[in-house]
Every structure is written in C-alpha cells, then in structure tokens.
Design an enzyme around this catalytic site. Structure first.
Site, PDB file in Angstrom:
ATOM      1  N   TRP A 187      37.974 -40.372 -13.609  1.00 24.76           N
ATOM      2  CA  TRP A 187      37.870 -39.727 -15.024  1.00 24.76           C
ATOM      3  C   TRP A 187      38.628 -38.597 -15.300  1.00 24.76           C
ATOM      4  O   TRP A 187      38.725 -37.781 -14.358  1.00 24.76           O
ATOM      5  CB  TRP A 187      36.354 -39.733 -15.204  1.00 24.76           C
ATOM      6  CG  TRP A 187      36.147 -38.916 -16.513  1.00 24.76           C
ATOM      7  CD1 TRP A 187      36.157 -37.537 -16.766  1.00 24.76           C
ATOM      8  CD2 TRP A 187      35.846 -39.475 -17.665  1.00 24.76           C
ATOM      9  NE1 TRP A 187      36.041 -37.059 -17.988  1.00 24.76           N
ATOM     10  CE2 TRP A 187      35.756 -38.386 -18.719  1.00 24.76           C
ATOM     11  CE3 TRP A 187      35.701 -40.783 -18.334  1.00 24.76           C
ATOM     12  CZ2 TRP A 187      35.390 -38.553 -20.301  1.00 24.76           C
ATOM     13  CZ3 TRP A 187      35.578 -41.070 -19.448  1.00 24.76           C
ATOM     14  CH2 TRP A 187      35.147 -40.016 -20.328  1.00 24.76           C
ATOM     15  N   ASP A 221      39.818 -33.015 -20.965  1.00 28.07           N
ATOM     16  CA  ASP A 221      40.421 -31.793 -21.461  1.00 28.07           C
ATOM     17  C   ASP A 221      41.633 -31.605 -20.529  1.00 28.07           C
ATOM     18  O   ASP A 221      41.603 -31.255 -19.535  1.00 28.07           O
ATOM     19  CB  ASP A 221      39.748 -30.830 -21.797  1.00 28.07           C
ATOM     20  CG  ASP A 221      38.442 -31.188 -22.665  1.00 28.07           C
ATOM     21  OD1 ASP A 221      38.257 -32.232 -23.089  1.00 28.07           O
ATOM     22  OD2 ASP A 221      37.841 -30.101 -22.913  1.00 28.07           O
ATOM     23  N   GLN A 260      40.407 -31.496 -16.726  1.00 25.05           N
ATOM     24  CA  GLN A 260      39.193 -31.967 -16.395  1.00 25.05           C
ATOM     25  C   GLN A 260      39.277 -33.151 -15.399  1.00 25.05           C
ATOM     26  O   GLN A 260      39.797 -34.214 -16.323  1.00 25.05           O
ATOM     27  CB  GLN A 260      38.245 -31.880 -17.614  1.00 25.05           C
ATOM     28  CG  GLN A 260      37.897 -30.564 -18.627  1.00 25.05           C
ATOM     29  CD  GLN A 260      37.109 -29.783 -17.730  1.00 25.05           C
ATOM     30  OE1 GLN A 260      36.012 -29.935 -17.712  1.00 25.05           O
ATOM     31  NE2 GLN A 260      37.652 -28.571 -16.944  1.00 25.05           N
ATOM     32  N   PHE A 290      34.692 -26.015 -16.271  1.00 20.48           N
ATOM     33  CA  PHE A 290      34.833 -26.551 -17.593  1.00 20.48           C
ATOM     34  C   PHE A 290      36.286 -26.016 -17.946  1.00 20.48           C
ATOM     35  O   PHE A 290      37.165 -25.610 -17.306  1.00 20.48           O
ATOM     36  CB  PHE A 290      33.765 -26.334 -18.427  1.00 20.48           C
ATOM     37  CG  PHE A 290      32.726 -27.311 -18.503  1.00 20.48           C
ATOM     38  CD1 PHE A 290      32.666 -28.023 -17.525  1.00 20.48           C
ATOM     39  CD2 PHE A 290      31.709 -26.922 -19.465  1.00 20.48           C
ATOM     40  CE1 PHE A 290      31.462 -29.137 -17.542  1.00 20.48           C
ATOM     41  CE2 PHE A 290      30.515 -27.997 -19.353  1.00 20.48           C
ATOM     42  CZ  PHE A 290      30.645 -29.163 -18.517  1.00 20.48           C
ATOM     43  N   SER A 291      36.689 -26.157 -19.163  1.00 21.57           N
ATOM     44  CA  SER A 291      37.690 -25.887 -19.949  1.00 21.57           C
ATOM     45  C   SER A 291      38.432 -24.673 -19.913  1.00 21.57           C
ATOM     46  O   SER A 291      37.520 -23.661 -20.028  1.00 21.57           O
ATOM     47  CB  SER A 291      38.203 -26.929 -21.114  1.00 21.57           C
ATOM     48  OG  SER A 291      37.922 -28.137 -21.108  1.00 21.57           O
ATOM     49  N   ARG A 311      32.240 -21.128 -24.891  1.00 25.75           N
ATOM     50  CA  ARG A 311      33.482 -21.981 -23.791  1.00 25.75           C
ATOM     51  C   ARG A 311      34.776 -22.030 -24.452  1.00 25.75           C
ATOM     52  O   ARG A 311      35.221 -21.795 -25.512  1.00 25.75           O
ATOM     53  CB  ARG A 311      32.805 -23.246 -23.660  1.00 25.75           C
ATOM     54  CG  ARG A 311      32.621 -24.385 -24.705  1.00 25.75           C
ATOM     55  CD  ARG A 311      32.042 -25.894 -24.152  1.00 25.75           C
ATOM     56  NE  ARG A 311      31.748 -26.520 -25.187  1.00 25.75           N
ATOM     57  CZ  ARG A 311      30.331 -26.625 -25.713  1.00 25.75           C
ATOM     58  NH1 ARG A 311      29.701 -25.561 -25.208  1.00 25.75           N
ATOM     59  NH2 ARG A 311      30.173 -27.477 -26.686  1.00 25.75           N
ATOM     60  N   ASP A 312      35.476 -22.581 -23.391  1.00 25.09           N
ATOM     61  CA  ASP A 312      36.923 -22.932 -23.549  1.00 25.09           C
ATOM     62  C   ASP A 312      37.882 -21.701 -23.828  1.00 25.09           C
ATOM     63  O   ASP A 312      38.546 -21.671 -24.873  1.00 25.09           O
ATOM     64  CB  ASP A 312      37.073 -24.064 -24.562  1.00 25.09           C
ATOM     65  CG  ASP A 312      36.134 -25.191 -24.369  1.00 25.09           C
ATOM     66  OD1 ASP A 312      35.654 -25.368 -23.238  1.00 25.09           O
ATOM     67  OD2 ASP A 312      35.736 -25.799 -25.366  1.00 25.09           O
ATOM     68  N   GLU A 361      35.093 -26.198 -30.282  1.00 28.79           N
ATOM     69  CA  GLU A 361      35.728 -26.303 -29.161  1.00 28.79           C
ATOM     70  C   GLU A 361      37.194 -26.260 -29.124  1.00 28.79           C
ATOM     71  O   GLU A 361      37.818 -26.202 -29.773  1.00 28.79           O
ATOM     72  CB  GLU A 361      35.017 -27.645 -28.477  1.00 28.79           C
ATOM     73  CG  GLU A 361      33.772 -28.012 -28.253  1.00 28.79           C
ATOM     74  CD  GLU A 361      33.342 -29.227 -27.432  1.00 28.79           C
ATOM     75  OE1 GLU A 361      32.429 -29.139 -26.428  1.00 28.79           O
ATOM     76  OE2 GLU A 361      33.915 -30.272 -27.487  1.00 28.79           O
TER      77      GLU A 361
END
Length: 530
Positions: free
Chosen positions: A55, A58, A74, A117-118, A183-184, A236
């Site tokens: 998989w 981002d 990701q 995460f991103s 986030r991000d 996001e």
C-alpha cells in the site's frame, strides 16, 4: 457492520463517509482478499510512480538535491492495505524512472505506538539544526500519530546519508497541542524572513496554522487562517507556495488544503492571496471555493522543496476508491508544473504535466508516435489508430478540436473494446460539449474492473465560450488524467480496462467537428524501473 481500512487521510472522517470512500463491509472482504492474491499487471502504471508492492498513500518529504528528486511516501511495508504507516522512499533523475529504496522512517512499535504520518523534508545545508555532519543533511518534519495516547504531534528526524536513514530527535515532539487532530506539516525556507516556515492544519476546525523556526527544533506560532472555502470535511495536507502569474512579473501566494469525506468526496482546494511573513490573506471572498482537480482521486498533493527558482512542481496521490490491484495499491499522479493566470474571475491556478517529463516524450516513446491533423468528423465515430500503432493503454495524447458550437459534442473514446460484430462492449469517453462548454469523462462503460460508481460521469465547466479546445490526455494502464487548455483545468480518475481493450476512436454527435491536430506518444516502454 463496517470494517474501517483506516487511510491516514480519512481516518477521522465520520463513519458514513468512510463507508462511501474507502471502508469495506464484511461482504466485500472476500473480494479484497481475492484482489490481493491475484496479480494485476495489466493495471500497473508504466510512467507514474507506484511502489513495487503493498500500500501507498500521501506523497511526503519531496526534496530536490544535486539533480535528484526524492519522493517519500506513506507506505505499509508489509501488506497491500493501509496500516503500519512508515515513510517509503524512492529517487529519480527524470520523474519517470524511479529507484525504489528501503523504508526511510519506519513505524515505532512500543507502548505508545508511533505511526509516521505525512510531512515534509528540507535540505539543511547551513546546519541550522545542529544535526548535520555531512553536506547531505536532510531533516524530515512529520506528524507522529500515537493512537494509544489519542493525539497527533509534530516530530522531526535527521539524516546524514542523503535521506537513506533517519534518526528521530531525542526531544520530540517539537510542537504538541495535546490534540487528537493536528497534522501534516509542510516546511520550507522563507528567504525574506530568514526562517523555516511551517504550514500545518487543525483538521476539524478547518484552519491552517503558520509557525516559524530558526533551527527546526523550536517553533513559534505566527497566525491562523480559516475556516474559509470548503469546510465540508476535515482539512489535511496543506502547503503554501509563491507562484508566478503568467505574462507578468507578478507573483502571488497560494495556499492549498485537501479535504475528503464530505459531499464533494475526494477534494482539494486552493486560495490565492498574500503572505507577509506572518499571515495569509485571501484575495477572494471567504465563501469562494476553488477546486484544484475535478476528478475523484486526486489528493494530498505537495510540492518539491529546493527546486530551482523557475520551477514549481508538485505531485498528488491518486487515491484508490476502490482499486482492485495487486501486489500494490495506490499510485502518484504525473508531476505537474504550477503557475497562475489572470481570468475575468481573478487569478486562477494553472497546472500541466511538468516539462521535466514532457520535453522527453519523443525519447520516452522511442519515436513510436501517431501524428495526424485536419480530421473531419460528422455525426460519426472513426478509428484514430487504424494501424494499431499505439497499443497497451500507456500513452500520452495532445489534441486540439474545433466543435460545432450550436449542437455538437465531440471527443475521444479510449480503452475501447469491440466484439466479433464490431460492437463496442467497453470504452471510456472523454468529450467536449460545445453547447454547454463542458468537458466530461464518462466511465459508464469502462468495464474490465471496478470504478467508483458514485461518479461515473465527471465534468469540468469551462469559463470561456470558445468552440475550440485543447486536450492533453494521459492514460497509464489504469490511471487517467485530462488537462484542458494547457492546464486551465485538470481531471484525475481511474479506469480498469481489459488487456485487449486498447482501441482509440474519435467521435462527433449532433454536428461537425474538426481535429486540428492530434499527436499520441506510445509510452508502454517508457520505464524500466517499475
């Protein structure tokens, strides 16, 4: 009951929208298992990035250093579904052929469980952080998701081997609001102020926050922007970038946010305005919504850091919704050049496949090119490639059409399949409705696999009244990108044609059309690294 496949970019959207976009029921688990077991090479992109297996979502940490494009992403290193979020890594010299590298920042499994995460990455060439022991010192800034602590905060990690491996900063987090949704981070060097600038979002509040730092470790809040524009889903993956205005010496700032799960489905928007080193001011009324892409898959796009001043290139994730592929799931869009143009409604974004790629199309196609002009069509469908020169559904088309402005709809039918009686059994239609000034992609008869049945027909309403239109169409096995009038608008989606469904036709209904020019490059052998 719903089993949630928690894609990072959707994980906190309400359950009913997760069901709409990417969740699956018990009834579909058997189908997913079958998809994961059955390889689908007929749908693997040739000239778009996708991992070797498992998989991806981002794009992260996009960085250009010494002629090399770094793409972190990701990635689940273990399975062909969302989970074990880590940063995968690949590099390229031409944005087509990618060298797949080991995972750069793996998840951390302990009592807290930290998923990577991103975020973004910078080249700390002046060692502002104090981490650098080499000239190839990169610093990654990312969201640490800690589900056991029920919070997200911003971490940093550093690399002294050109981004191959990273060491987490021992005093992480560098920003912590003790919030579940935060986030991000997207970071770049803000030259006028001589500081690092971070854009990060408070998703549920529909706000972008701006922070500054001199050393990437200590951050102070500058301002907030929002809620404005589209607020129908969590914000996001933000970024802030200064872009040139075509035909002028002017530059303007653009703020981009992604939002998925609301009534618009998968959605990215942008704001045009000014940034003064402290805050962003929108040029348009707060309620103005400007779509970045009109399809149903384009998401989480961010630009490359450290590009030459004249280059503004970004790339987006083409989200599976669903995507019945194996041994991989998820891919990136074609990298796109960005700029602004003046319209009667104000400044609007222009995006087009980057010249880094397009300048080499003859070479990438090994000069297998279909070239035609002045093709007249009158209430009919004609084969574009009668000699079957372009086969395999990995190609790039540039076309200019003139369509009867009173009645006609004209365009192309791609990934077409006919039976023994020459009856069409599958096709995807890309057309221009000259009466309503609308470009559309119709996947009603795409066949050969699963597409998002919620949006079989996707449209772009054009602002001009011309009966002439330019189309750039990129088909890469299962991904489809359509660019209108040299980047005035873009539409990104998926189709899943059967292996022998690769005919290309032109059509006109309700009147006459003229294909002024048509050029198709066969890119089926463009990439030896995928």
């Amino acid at each position: 009951m719903v089993i949630k496949i928690c894609i990072k970019s959707f994980k906190l959207v309400k359950m009913k929208w997760l069901t709409l976009l990417i969740s699956v029921s018990f009834l579909s688990m058997a189908v997913l298992a079958q998809d994961n077991q059955t390889p689908t090479p007929q749908w693997r992109p040739v000239y778009h990035f996708t991992p070797v297996k498992n998989w991806t979502n981002d794009p992260n940490g996009l960085l250009y250093v010494n002629g090399v494009y770094h793409l972190y992403n990701q990635q689940n290193p273990f399975e062909n579904k969302w989970g074990h979020m880590s940063w995968g890594h690949a590099t390229s010299n031409d944005l087509i052929q990618w060298k797949h590298l080991p995972v750069a920042i793996p998840e951390k499994i302990d009592k807290d469980t930290t998923w990577i995460f991103s975020g973004s990455a910078v080249w700390d060439k002046n060692n502002t952080s104090g981490f650098c022991k080499s000239s190839n010192c990169f610093v990654a800034i990312y969201t640490a998701d800690q589900p056991n602590l029920k919070k997200e905060s911003q971490f940093i990690a550093y690399s002294n081997d050109g981004g191959m491996t990273y060491t987490n900063y021992e005093k992480n987090p560098v920003i912590d609001l003790n919030k579940k949704d935060f986030r991000d981070p997207n970071v770049f060097w803000y030259e006028p102020g001589k500081f690092w600038l971070m854009t990060v979002v408070l998703p549920a509040e529909h706000k972008a926050r701006f922070y500054k730092s001199s050393n990437l470790k200590d951050w102070s809040l500058l301002s907030e922007f929002g809620p404005q524009g589209y607020t129908g889903a969590h914000w996001e993956c933000p970024f802030l970038i200064q872009l040139p205005v075509k035909g002028t010496n002017q530059k303007k700032w653009v703020l981009v946010t992604s939002a998925a799960g609301g009534e618009r489905g998968v959605f990215e928007q942008y704001f045009v305005g000014d940034f003064d080193g402290t805050g962003f001011k929108n040029d348009n009324p707060a309620e103005t919504i400007l779509p970045l892409d009109y399809g149903d898959t384009y998401y989480a796009a961010i630009p490359w850091n450290n590009l030459p001043p004249d280059k503004k290139i970004y790339i987006g994730w083409m989200i599976p919704n669903p995507q019945p592929t194996s041994p991989w799931k998820g891919q990136m869009s074609i990298p796109r050049d960005m700029s602004l143009m003046q319209t009667k409604d104000g400044l609007r974004l222009v995006q087009y496949p980057t010249t880094v790629v397009s300048k080499d199309l003859d070479k990438l196609s090994q000069n297998n090119i279909l070239n035609a002009s002045n093709i007249k069509i009158n209430n009919e469908e004609i084969a574009v490639d009668k000699a079957d020169k372009i086969k395999g559904n990995a190609w790039w088309m540039n076309a200019e059409l003139s369509v009867d402005a009173n009645t006609a709809v004209a365009g192309f039918k791609i990934a077409q399949q006919k039976d023994e009686n020459n009856k069409t059994v599958a096709e995807t239609v890309i057309g221009y409705d000259a009466v309503n000034h609308q470009v559309y992609v119709d996947r009603t008869n795409s066949g050969g696999g699963k597409v998002n049945e919620k949006r079989l027909k996707q449209t772009i309403d054009l602002k001009n009244n011309s009966n002439t239109i330019k189309l750039t169409i990129l088909l890469d096995k299962s991904s489809l990108e359509v660019f209108v009038n040299d980047g005035e608008a873009a539409l990104t989606t998926y189709i899943y044609p059967a292996e022998n469904a690769d005919k290309i036709a032109a059509f006109a209904n309700g009147g006459n059309a003229l294909i002024k020019s048509l050029k198709i490059w066969d890119l089926s052998k463009a990439n030896s690294s995928q």
